[in-house]
Design an enzyme around this catalytic site. Sequence first.
Site, mmCIF file in Angstrom:
data_model
loop_
_atom_site.group_PDB
_atom_site.id
_atom_site.type_symbol
_atom_site.label_atom_id
_atom_site.label_comp_id
_atom_site.label_asym_id
_atom_site.label_seq_id
_atom_site.Cartn_x
_atom_site.Cartn_y
_atom_site.Cartn_z
ATOM 1 N N THR A 140 -29.557 -0.597 -60.933
ATOM 2 C CA THR A 140 -30.790 -0.769 -61.949
ATOM 3 C C THR A 140 -31.917 0.219 -62.104
ATOM 4 O OG1 THR A 140 -31.637 -2.331 -60.743
ATOM 5 C CG2 THR A 140 -30.601 -3.333 -61.365
ATOM 6 N N SER A 179 -23.538 -4.377 -65.772
ATOM 7 C CA SER A 179 -24.427 -5.216 -65.788
ATOM 8 C C SER A 179 -26.216 -5.190 -64.843
ATOM 9 C CB SER A 179 -23.592 -6.482 -64.571
ATOM 10 O OG SER A 179 -24.604 -7.785 -65.191
ATOM 11 N N HIS A 194 -38.841 -10.667 -55.768
ATOM 12 C CA HIS A 194 -37.457 -9.594 -54.690
ATOM 13 C C HIS A 194 -38.394 -9.852 -53.472
ATOM 14 C CE1 HIS A 194 -34.561 -9.083 -58.869
ATOM 15 N NE2 HIS A 194 -33.870 -9.181 -58.325
ATOM 16 N N LYS A 216 -37.672 -3.374 -52.849
ATOM 17 C CA LYS A 216 -37.367 -2.904 -53.972
ATOM 18 C C LYS A 216 -37.989 -2.136 -54.897
ATOM 19 C CE LYS A 216 -35.293 -5.220 -58.262
ATOM 20 N NZ LYS A 216 -33.547 -4.435 -57.961
#
Length: 270
Positions: A102, A125, A157, A161
């Site tokens: 990501t 994804s 999260h 992160k």
Amino acid sequence: MSQLRTVVAGAGGRMGSANIRAVAGSAGLELVGAVDRPGTASIGKDAGSLAGIEPLGIPVTDDIAPFLDTSDVIIDFSAPAASVALARHAASRGLVHLIGTTGCSEADEAAIADAAAQGARIVKSGNFSPGMVALAALVEKAAAALADYDIEVLEMHHNLKVDAPSGTALMLGDAAARGRNISLRDHSVRVRDGHTGPREAGTIGFATLRGGNVIGDHTVILAGPSERIELTHRAQDRTIYANGAVRAALWAAQQPAGLYSMADVLGLND
């Protein structure tokens, strides 16, 4: 069908360990390599031991080159620059490349799409959980059906992160935008601070929370004049993402070169 020879990139991370365990436990995939960034503590360690299972006799290395001509699949939950480089390697050899990274920029996304056009079979994804992908499909339908409802995406999260909003939150925002036939880039609100004035109609808001060891909680709120719908997914184990990646690898191995999503893997785009 023979087992797909698989390399796990980002082997030293939390998802890297989950992916190693999933590949090692899969009947259709065989782990042949594990790579991580130069200088990380994982380099030189046995991939199985690193992932909390029995030793596999595969040391983690910082060089993927030796595996490129002897592998079929790269499972990659790493960093944007690394994923772009791996996509180019996959294109040159027609490999399957699963990208769960990501925080990619528009330029990164364009480079990955180009790699797919040049011969890689890429499944990318923001979330490889089948349940989350199904939720995104529901969000798209709900956004279309409730066209005048305000949409907010809330995510939380763990405290390590590094990107925000999460890739999954953006995936859900994209689903809502598709349902409304609008561009998420032009209608998203990422920050609210100070005297913001009334909420602008038609926007999609994001709220980001970080703390503890939360794997991933996501809620899409559709707020109408006299009711509120909340669609929620809570991840309880990273195994769901790793098992989804294994499922995607087996599916992608049977597809022509191209750029796919988990919705394609699950048949939701048929």
